[in-house]
Design an enzyme around this catalytic site. Structure first.
Site, PDB file in Angstrom:
ATOM      1  N   ASP A  52       0.849  -1.188   0.000  1.00 44.49           N
ATOM      2  CA  ASP A  52       0.000   0.000   0.000  1.00 44.49           C
ATOM      3  C   ASP A  52       0.891   1.245   0.000  1.00 44.49           C
ATOM      4  O   ASP A  52       1.862   1.332   0.769  1.00 44.49           O
ATOM      5  CB  ASP A  52      -0.907   0.001   1.240  1.00 44.49           C
ATOM      6  CG  ASP A  52      -1.891   1.148   1.219  1.00 44.49           C
ATOM      7  OD1 ASP A  52      -2.991   0.958   0.703  1.00 44.49           O
ATOM      8  OD2 ASP A  52      -1.541   2.236   1.712  1.00 44.49           O
ATOM      9  N   ILE A  53       0.575   2.203  -0.881  1.00 37.44           N
ATOM     10  CA  ILE A  53       1.358   3.443  -0.951  1.00 37.44           C
ATOM     11  C   ILE A  53       1.031   4.310   0.262  1.00 37.44           C
ATOM     12  O   ILE A  53      -0.140   4.601   0.534  1.00 37.44           O
ATOM     13  CB  ILE A  53       1.050   4.205  -2.248  1.00 37.44           C
ATOM     14  CG1 ILE A  53       1.373   3.330  -3.469  1.00 37.44           C
ATOM     15  CG2 ILE A  53       1.830   5.515  -2.314  1.00 37.44           C
ATOM     16  CD1 ILE A  53       0.955   3.939  -4.787  1.00 37.44           C
ATOM     17  N   GLU A 111      -4.852   2.274  -4.181  1.00 40.59           N
ATOM     18  CA  GLU A 111      -3.391   2.299  -4.114  1.00 40.59           C
ATOM     19  C   GLU A 111      -2.816   1.005  -3.563  1.00 40.59           C
ATOM     20  O   GLU A 111      -1.634   0.942  -3.226  1.00 40.59           O
ATOM     21  CB  GLU A 111      -2.919   3.484  -3.256  1.00 40.59           C
ATOM     22  CG  GLU A 111      -3.238   3.383  -1.764  1.00 40.59           C
ATOM     23  CD  GLU A 111      -4.598   3.926  -1.391  1.00 40.59           C
ATOM     24  OE1 GLU A 111      -4.791   4.291  -0.226  1.00 40.59           O
ATOM     25  OE2 GLU A 111      -5.477   4.006  -2.270  1.00 40.59           O
TER      26      GLU A 111
END
Length: 328
Positions: A204-205, A247
């Site tokens: 996950d960003i 994301e």
């Protein structure tokens, strides 16, 4: 065959991927079509279809089931042994048994055609009239049939392209969530049969919403595409990288144990941190899980997701394995 299925109030039969009827047709279907036991075995499905319905079968039924794996409520006519057309409501599903693909079908007899079949009936009447006309008309029909075969091949090619598109995320070019779930189910089945290990990463960003809010969605999309390219370049030949949603990305790693998946996760994390992001500072948090006895598709994803949450709550830009989190 089970007695209840053999005398069920609907016809049942199976065909191979090449369209050959198996010996599994139930008594109901045989009675519907006027055949004796085993008379249909090893014959092609086209042998119980009129010419118009052969075209319909190859144009709609077969391509649809190849693309989606099932067909529901499709109306066509089966040809009885004495040459009558028997309208039915057909459901089908594509299944794998013993390493081979089969199509299981049920046919429910219909008393009369519905409104949606009028165009097909009109085409059927025209084709049959043409088929019974003069020799010149027969020659023309053969030419039309050859043209149809060529178009059918083109349709199959386009269907293959559609199937590839259906499993690809349009923004990043990675596999999509649907393909990931199908691949996870395949690995889960292999593990159940021979305990072949595999691991899962969820990436996950960090602070991605802030990137979108500050720089706009075009920049956010560029970050997603760039991360996807990094995942493709770092993934092993057997690994499956996919966009899970928003994301979040996932990587399935066949054969990877706890040590292997942690090493790979750290490689992804360090690669993102070290990459050039046009002045932005981009990092990822990673949750990892390795298949264990008793795991289902859902529990494995949940364990990796909880590990991701631990990475987020622990300061982000880090890797957490589900087993390590459980040992705390």
């Amino acid at each position: 065959m089970d007695a209840q299925l053999n005398h069920a109030p609907c016809g049942y039969f199976s065909i191979t991927a090449e369209g050959l009827l198996l010996r599994s047709a139930n008594e109901t279907l045989l009675n519907m079509l006027g055949y004796q036991s085993l008379e249909l075995a090893d014959r092609h499905i086209e042998s119980i279809l009129s010419l118009a319905n052969r075209l319909f079968f190859h144009t709609y039924f077969y391509p649809y089931i190849q693309l989606y794996g099932h067909v529901k409520e499709m109306y066509l006519a089966l040809r009885t042994k004495d040459g009558r057309d028997l309208p039915v409501l057909m459901n089908g599903v594509r299944l794998e048994r013993g390493g081979e693909l089969f199509i299981d079908c049920v046919a429910l007899e219909m008393n009369k055609r519905i409104e949606h079949e009028k165009d097909i009936l009109r085409t059927k009447t025209q084709l049959e009239a043409l088929y019974q006309a003069t020799q010149e008309a027969n020659v023309r029909l053969e030419l039309l049939h050859a043209e149809y075969e060529a178009k059918q091949q083109e349709l199959l090619r386009l269907n293959a392209q559609l199937e590839a598109l259906a499993s690809t995320d349009p923004l990043t070019g990675l596999r999509n969530r649907r393909f990931f779930k199908e691949s996870l189910a395949t690995l889960q089945e292999a593990y159940a049969q021979n305990e072949q290990p595999f691991s899962l990463l969820i990436l996950d960003i960090d602070h991605f919403k802030k990137i979108n809010d500050t720089y706009g969605h075009p920049v956010g999309d560029l970050v997603l595409s760039s991360l996807a390219a990094l995942l493709r370049s770092e993934a092993g030949p057997a690994d499956i990288a996919a966009r899970y949603g928003g994301e979040e990305f996932v990587v399935l790693m066949p054969g990877a144990d706890r040590t292997g998946v942690i090493d790979a996760a750290e490689r992804y994390r360090a690669g993102v941190e070290a990459a050039s992001w046009e002045g932005l500072r981009i990092t990822i948090s990673v949750g990892a899980a390795t298949i264990s006895p008793g795991d289902t598709d859902e529990t494995l994803v949940n364990r990796a997701d909880h590990a991701l949450y631990a990475s987020k709550s622990g300061g982000r830009n880090r890797v957490t394995h589900a087993e390590a989190e459980a040992e705390r």
